[in-house]
Design a protein around this motif. Structure first.
Motif, PDB file in Angstrom:
ATOM      1  N   LEU A  64       0.873  -1.146  -0.129  1.00  0.00           N
ATOM      2  CA  LEU A  64       0.054  -0.025  -0.129  1.00  0.00           C
ATOM      3  C   LEU A  64       0.811   1.321   0.081  1.00  0.00           C
ATOM      4  CD1 LEU A  64      -2.860  -1.158   2.437  1.00  0.00           C
ATOM      5  CD2 LEU A  64      -3.027  -0.541  -0.031  1.00  0.00           C
ATOM      6  N   LYS A  65       2.014   1.117   0.668  1.00  0.00           N
ATOM      7  CA  LYS A  65       2.828   2.250   0.733  1.00  0.00           C
ATOM      8  C   LYS A  65       3.546   2.601  -0.822  1.00  0.00           C
ATOM      9  CE  LYS A  65       7.228   4.108   2.545  1.00  0.00           C
ATOM     10  NZ  LYS A  65       8.416   3.688   3.293  1.00  0.00           N
ATOM     11  N   SER A  66       4.007   1.629  -1.513  1.00  0.00           N
ATOM     12  CA  SER A  66       4.658   1.642  -2.565  1.00  0.00           C
ATOM     13  C   SER A  66       3.366   2.064  -3.665  1.00  0.00           C
ATOM     14  CB  SER A  66       5.156   0.335  -3.193  1.00  0.00           C
ATOM     15  OG  SER A  66       6.156  -0.010  -2.424  1.00  0.00           O
ATOM     16  N   PHE A  67       2.107   1.494  -3.532  1.00  0.00           N
ATOM     17  CA  PHE A  67       1.106   2.007  -4.298  1.00  0.00           C
ATOM     18  C   PHE A  67       0.655   3.531  -4.145  1.00  0.00           C
ATOM     19  CE2 PHE A  67      -3.579   2.565  -4.648  1.00  0.00           C
ATOM     20  CZ  PHE A  67      -3.723   2.399  -5.785  1.00  0.00           C
ATOM     21  N   ALA A  68       0.829   3.901  -3.012  1.00  0.00           N
ATOM     22  CA  ALA A  68       0.419   5.333  -2.630  1.00  0.00           C
ATOM     23  C   ALA A  68       1.427   6.235  -3.328  1.00  0.00           C
ATOM     24  CB  ALA A  68       0.325   5.619  -1.370  1.00  0.00           C
ATOM     25  N   LEU A  69       2.871   6.059  -3.236  1.00  0.00           N
ATOM     26  CA  LEU A  69       3.967   6.821  -3.800  1.00  0.00           C
ATOM     27  C   LEU A  69       4.424   6.601  -5.167  1.00  0.00           C
ATOM     28  CD1 LEU A  69       6.071   6.457  -0.375  1.00  0.00           C
ATOM     29  CD2 LEU A  69       4.688   8.425  -1.008  1.00  0.00           C
ATOM     30  N   GLY A  70       3.903   5.410  -5.705  1.00  0.00           N
ATOM     31  CA  GLY A  70       4.277   5.069  -7.165  1.00  0.00           C
ATOM     32  C   GLY A  70       3.268   5.516  -8.100  1.00  0.00           C
ATOM     33  N   GLY A  71       3.751   5.176  -9.236  1.00  0.00           N
ATOM     34  CA  GLY A  71       2.966   5.552 -10.335  1.00  0.00           C
ATOM     35  C   GLY A  71       1.844   4.472 -10.651  1.00  0.00           C
ATOM     36  N   ILE A  77      -4.822  -6.600  -4.192  1.00  0.00           N
ATOM     37  CA  ILE A  77      -4.474  -7.295  -3.040  1.00  0.00           C
ATOM     38  C   ILE A  77      -5.120  -7.828  -2.070  1.00  0.00           C
ATOM     39  CG2 ILE A  77      -4.424  -4.937  -1.676  1.00  0.00           C
ATOM     40  CD1 ILE A  77      -1.711  -5.667  -0.247  1.00  0.00           C
ATOM     41  N   GLN A  78      -5.078  -9.179  -1.685  1.00  0.00           N
ATOM     42  CA  GLN A  78      -5.764 -10.112  -0.789  1.00  0.00           C
ATOM     43  C   GLN A  78      -7.067  -9.981  -1.173  1.00  0.00           C
ATOM     44  OE1 GLN A  78      -4.494  -8.816   3.246  1.00  0.00           O
ATOM     45  NE2 GLN A  78      -2.737 -10.336   2.972  1.00  0.00           N
ATOM     46  N   GLY A  79      -7.755  -9.799  -2.502  1.00  0.00           N
ATOM     47  CA  GLY A  79      -8.992  -9.933  -2.861  1.00  0.00           C
ATOM     48  C   GLY A  79      -9.635  -8.667  -3.216  1.00  0.00           C
ATOM     49  N   TRP A  80      -8.754  -7.670  -2.933  1.00  0.00           N
ATOM     50  CA  TRP A  80      -9.448  -6.293  -3.268  1.00  0.00           C
ATOM     51  C   TRP A  80      -8.841  -5.321  -4.244  1.00  0.00           C
ATOM     52  CZ3 TRP A  80     -13.638  -4.426  -0.251  1.00  0.00           C
ATOM     53  CH2 TRP A  80     -13.713  -5.217   0.577  1.00  0.00           C
ATOM     54  N   ILE A  81      -9.549  -4.927  -5.062  1.00  0.00           N
ATOM     55  CA  ILE A  81      -8.884  -3.908  -6.272  1.00  0.00           C
ATOM     56  C   ILE A  81      -9.042  -2.497  -5.638  1.00  0.00           C
ATOM     57  CG2 ILE A  81      -9.237  -3.077  -8.331  1.00  0.00           C
ATOM     58  CD1 ILE A  81     -10.268  -5.485  -9.402  1.00  0.00           C
ATOM     59  N   ILE A  82      -8.078  -1.797  -5.374  1.00  0.00           N
ATOM     60  CA  ILE A  82      -7.944  -0.473  -4.928  1.00  0.00           C
ATOM     61  C   ILE A  82      -7.519   0.487  -6.103  1.00  0.00           C
ATOM     62  CG2 ILE A  82      -6.919   0.862  -3.398  1.00  0.00           C
ATOM     63  CD1 ILE A  82      -6.365  -1.608  -1.500  1.00  0.00           C
ATOM     64  N   LYS A  83      -8.123   1.414  -6.512  1.00  0.00           N
ATOM     65  CA  LYS A  83      -7.827   2.191  -7.520  1.00  0.00           C
ATOM     66  C   LYS A  83      -7.709   3.605  -6.951  1.00  0.00           C
ATOM     67  CE  LYS A  83     -10.776  -0.187 -10.848  1.00  0.00           C
ATOM     68  NZ  LYS A  83     -11.759  -0.222 -11.767  1.00  0.00           N
ATOM     69  N   LYS A  84      -6.661   4.441  -7.723  1.00  0.00           N
ATOM     70  CA  LYS A  84      -6.380   5.925  -7.259  1.00  0.00           C
ATOM     71  C   LYS A  84      -7.569   6.687  -8.174  1.00  0.00           C
ATOM     72  CE  LYS A  84      -1.646   5.639  -6.324  1.00  0.00           C
ATOM     73  NZ  LYS A  84      -0.082   6.053  -7.126  1.00  0.00           N
ATOM     74  N   ARG A  85      -7.929   7.679  -7.690  1.00  0.00           N
ATOM     75  CA  ARG A  85      -9.038   8.454  -7.953  1.00  0.00           C
ATOM     76  C   ARG A  85      -8.427   9.246  -9.541  1.00  0.00           C
ATOM     77  NH1 ARG A  85     -12.562  10.962  -3.467  1.00  0.00           N
ATOM     78  NH2 ARG A  85     -12.373   9.277  -2.085  1.00  0.00           N
TER      79      ARG A  85
END
Length: 85
Positions: A64-71, A77-85
């Protein structure tokens, strides 16, 4: 396939493809099938997950940290799809 998915080939032209059977790993199989249904390509690149200069991601918190800071636009992750707005 090198022209279609050049990112999966090493500089020496080799690749290490892996296959997934529905009965061996239904979650990955269905993910790849859904991707193929959307894009026409039944392939997903699995690579090291870390930002430049950072250690490899080893925990969901690291991811999650890399996702927040990266491109990245999205992360599964673990059954969830998380998207940036």
């Amino acid at each position: 396939m090198k022209e279609v998915v050049s990112a999966v080939y090493h500089v020496d032209g080799t690749a290490r493809p892996q296959t997934v059977a529905r009965d061996e790993n239904p979650t990955w199989y269905e993910l790849i099938k859904a991707f193929k249904d959307l894009t026409g390509e039944g392939i997903i690149l699995n690579t090291s997950f870390n930002l430049a200069g950072e250690p490899l991601v080893e925990t969901p918190s690291d991811a999650l940290k890399s996702f927040a800071l990266g491109g990245l636009d999205a992360i599964y992750i673990q059954g969830w799809i998380i998207k940036k707005r």
